[in-house]
Scaffold this motif. Structure first.
Motif, PDB file in Angstrom:
ATOM      1  N   GLY A 206      -3.710  -7.735  18.311  1.00  0.00           N
ATOM      2  CA  GLY A 206      -3.637  -8.865  17.388  1.00  0.00           C
ATOM      3  C   GLY A 206      -2.615  -9.894  17.829  1.00  0.00           C
ATOM      4  N   LEU A 207      -1.511  -9.443  18.406  1.00  0.00           N
ATOM      5  CA  LEU A 207      -0.495 -10.371  18.905  1.00  0.00           C
ATOM      6  C   LEU A 207      -1.038 -11.166  20.091  1.00  0.00           C
ATOM      7  N   ALA A 208      -1.783 -10.502  20.956  1.00  0.00           N
ATOM      8  CA  ALA A 208      -2.392 -11.204  22.090  1.00  0.00           C
ATOM      9  C   ALA A 208      -3.369 -12.268  21.596  1.00  0.00           C
ATOM     10  N   ASP A 209      -4.166 -11.916  20.588  1.00  0.00           N
ATOM     11  CA  ASP A 209      -5.080 -12.899  20.009  1.00  0.00           C
ATOM     12  C   ASP A 209      -4.324 -14.098  19.455  1.00  0.00           C
TER      13      ASP A 209
ATOM     14  N   SER B 164      -3.389 -15.618  10.232  1.00  0.00           N
ATOM     15  CA  SER B 164      -3.182 -14.529   9.271  1.00  0.00           C
ATOM     16  C   SER B 164      -4.118 -13.356   9.551  1.00  0.00           C
ATOM     17  N   TYR B 165      -5.322 -13.625  10.018  1.00  0.00           N
ATOM     18  CA  TYR B 165      -6.228 -12.541  10.375  1.00  0.00           C
ATOM     19  C   TYR B 165      -5.692 -11.748  11.559  1.00  0.00           C
ATOM     20  N   PHE B 166      -5.136 -12.438  12.552  1.00  0.00           N
ATOM     21  CA  PHE B 166      -4.604 -11.712  13.705  1.00  0.00           C
ATOM     22  C   PHE B 166      -3.397 -10.848  13.309  1.00  0.00           C
ATOM     23  N   MET B 167      -2.566 -11.350  12.389  1.00  0.00           N
ATOM     24  CA  MET B 167      -1.471 -10.542  11.887  1.00  0.00           C
ATOM     25  C   MET B 167      -2.008  -9.354  11.085  1.00  0.00           C
ATOM     26  N   ALA B 168      -3.108  -9.566  10.378  1.00  0.00           N
ATOM     27  CA  ALA B 168      -3.733  -8.479   9.637  1.00  0.00           C
ATOM     28  C   ALA B 168      -4.188  -7.371  10.584  1.00  0.00           C
ATOM     29  N   ARG B 169      -4.735  -7.758  11.725  1.00  0.00           N
ATOM     30  CA  ARG B 169      -5.181  -6.755  12.697  1.00  0.00           C
ATOM     31  C   ARG B 169      -4.003  -5.913  13.190  1.00  0.00           C
TER      32      ARG B 169
ATOM     33  N   PRO C  93       0.811  -1.225   0.000  1.00  0.00           N
ATOM     34  CA  PRO C  93       0.000   0.000   0.000  1.00  0.00           C
ATOM     35  C   PRO C  93       0.841   1.270   0.000  1.00  0.00           C
ATOM     36  N   ARG C  94       0.396   2.224  -0.776  1.00  0.00           N
ATOM     37  CA  ARG C  94       1.043   3.538  -0.819  1.00  0.00           C
ATOM     38  C   ARG C  94       0.422   4.443   0.235  1.00  0.00           C
ATOM     39  N   PRO C  95       1.172   5.417   0.741  1.00  0.00           N
ATOM     40  CA  PRO C  95       0.583   6.357   1.697  1.00  0.00           C
ATOM     41  C   PRO C  95      -0.651   7.029   1.110  1.00  0.00           C
ATOM     42  N   GLY C  96      -1.687   7.093   1.923  1.00  0.00           N
ATOM     43  CA  GLY C  96      -2.928   7.709   1.489  1.00  0.00           C
ATOM     44  C   GLY C  96      -3.957   6.738   0.948  1.00  0.00           C
ATOM     45  N   GLU C  97      -3.553   5.528   0.573  1.00  0.00           N
ATOM     46  CA  GLU C  97      -4.525   4.548   0.105  1.00  0.00           C
ATOM     47  C   GLU C  97      -5.407   4.082   1.258  1.00  0.00           C
ATOM     48  N   ARG C  98      -6.658   3.815   0.920  1.00  0.00           N
ATOM     49  CA  ARG C  98      -7.574   3.201   1.894  1.00  0.00           C
ATOM     50  C   ARG C  98      -7.456   1.693   1.718  1.00  0.00           C
ATOM     51  N   VAL C  99      -7.053   1.008   2.783  1.00  0.00           N
ATOM     52  CA  VAL C  99      -6.601  -0.380   2.664  1.00  0.00           C
ATOM     53  C   VAL C  99      -7.379  -1.296   3.597  1.00  0.00           C
ATOM     54  N   ALA C 100      -7.637  -2.507   3.131  1.00  0.00           N
ATOM     55  CA  ALA C 100      -8.147  -3.583   3.974  1.00  0.00           C
ATOM     56  C   ALA C 100      -7.133  -4.713   3.955  1.00  0.00           C
ATOM     57  N   VAL C 101      -6.787  -5.226   5.132  1.00  0.00           N
ATOM     58  CA  VAL C 101      -5.870  -6.363   5.248  1.00  0.00           C
ATOM     59  C   VAL C 101      -6.703  -7.547   5.735  1.00  0.00           C
ATOM     60  N   VAL C 102      -6.583  -8.679   5.050  1.00  0.00           N
ATOM     61  CA  VAL C 102      -7.454  -9.818   5.348  1.00  0.00           C
ATOM     62  C   VAL C 102      -6.632 -11.093   5.516  1.00  0.00           C
TER      63      VAL C 102
ATOM     64  N   ALA D 198      -9.012  -4.285   9.084  1.00  0.00           N
ATOM     65  CA  ALA D 198      -8.662  -5.707   9.008  1.00  0.00           C
ATOM     66  C   ALA D 198      -9.920  -6.534   9.183  1.00  0.00           C
ATOM     67  N   PHE D 199     -10.018  -7.609   8.405  1.00  0.00           N
ATOM     68  CA  PHE D 199     -11.191  -8.478   8.461  1.00  0.00           C
ATOM     69  C   PHE D 199     -10.781  -9.929   8.272  1.00  0.00           C
ATOM     70  N   PRO D 200     -11.518 -10.853   8.885  1.00  0.00           N
ATOM     71  CA  PRO D 200     -11.428 -12.237   8.419  1.00  0.00           C
ATOM     72  C   PRO D 200     -11.903 -12.257   6.968  1.00  0.00           C
ATOM     73  N   ALA D 201     -11.261 -13.046   6.128  1.00  0.00           N
ATOM     74  CA  ALA D 201     -11.640 -13.060   4.712  1.00  0.00           C
ATOM     75  C   ALA D 201     -13.118 -13.391   4.531  1.00  0.00           C
ATOM     76  N   SER D 202     -13.665 -14.225   5.404  1.00  0.00           N
ATOM     77  CA  SER D 202     -15.067 -14.632   5.291  1.00  0.00           C
ATOM     78  C   SER D 202     -16.046 -13.532   5.666  1.00  0.00           C
TER      79      SER D 202
END
Length: 293
Positions: free
Chosen positions: A190-193, A44-49, A30-39, A65-69
């Protein structure tokens, strides 16, 4: 030595390599300023968070961040970043297929020959961090390190602390405990999760995780003398003392939070060994969730 023990010990070198390569991969991230979702799914979801919180805190743009589902398809994003070790997880592939053509996508995976390499617009392969164990350790933390470095939040101290986490003994008598609670704040939630998931997967332990300030709002009531409460990062004022009054064992996170996760991974393996379990093959789990149509 189990596969997971060997793999978690390789994390300092993997992190150093990922951080060094972050600039080279910058065009796919992602570039600065982009609106991003990490899934992602599971680990992998906890790392996304954690990655989402780091990026937004660094001022690089709104990041969810979201679970892919559970991806909200009605929302508009400039880019979706998908974390998937195997590159075969059904929910991730379905998501990438649904947003293709209207949202730029980047996949971070360990397998260059997996279906995700055709499903995403950009692909980053961390094959040196791939694993044989069902239980994820080094791929997940290496992917997070790459994103952390891209956000300008990685330091060499994290690698040094990871080596310390592998070399130092764990606190005594942790394997005798029956309940494990992990707490975080900001990007370390997310690390705690993930720490709690490692305890559940590898050792079949009663493990849970919370944002640290939320622990006072109910969960502390089940803390007993057989509980470990482990903090990732700086704790809220007075919380350690409150846990102490319950009789639970408070563990302060003194290392870089990602290195503290390495310590928790080691604990999961140690508890599994004490219970005669194989941490490489958790019951009811497979390396990747592939759903039949």
């Amino acid at each position: 030595m189990t596969h997971v023990e060997d793999e978690l010990r390789g994390q300092p070198e993997c992190w150093a390599r990922a951080a060094a390569e972050a600039e080279r991969h910058g065009g796919a991230l992602p570039r600065p300023g982009e609106r991003v979702a990490v899934v992602g799914c599971g680990t992998s979801y906890f790392m996304a968070r954690s990655a989402a919180a780091l990026r937004e805190d660094a001022g690089h743009g709104e990041t969810d961040a979201f679970p892919a589902s559970e991806f909200p398809y009605r929302r508009a994003y400039d880019r979706v970043v998908a974390l998937t070790r195997s590159g075969t997880t059904t929910e991730v592939l379905d998501l990438l297929g649904r947003v293709r053509g209207r949202t730029r996508t980047t996949a971070i995976t360990a397998d260059p020959d997996s279906p995700v390499t055709d499903a995403a617009d950009e692909v980053i392969v961390l094959d040196y961090a791939d694993e044989r164990s069902v239980v994820q350790t080094r791929f997940a933390t290496t992917a997070l390190t790459l994103l952390r470095a891209h956000a300008g939040r990685h330091t060499d101290a994290a690698v040094a602390d990871a080596r310390t986490a592998l070399a130092d003994d764990l606190p005594e008598r942790l394997t005798d405990r029956t309940q494990f609670t992990f707490l975080g704040r900001g990007w370390t939630v997310g690390l705690a999760d993930e720490a709690a998931l490692k305890m559940r997967e590898a050792s079949l332990s009663w493990a849970e995780s919370y944002p640290a300030m939320e622990y006072r709002h109910g969960p502390v009531s089940v803390t007993t003398r057989t509980t470990v409460t482990w903090m990732f990062g700086a704790p809220p004022k007075g919380l350690a003392e409150q846990v102490g009054r319950t009789g639970g064992l408070w563990i302060a996170g003194k290392l870089d939070p990602l290195a503290e996760l390495v310590r928790a991974q080691r604990l999961a393996v140690a508890v599994a060994a004490a219970r005669g379990l194989d941490p490489d093959r958790p019951r009811h789990l497979t390396r990747s969730v592939i759903l039949t149509p």
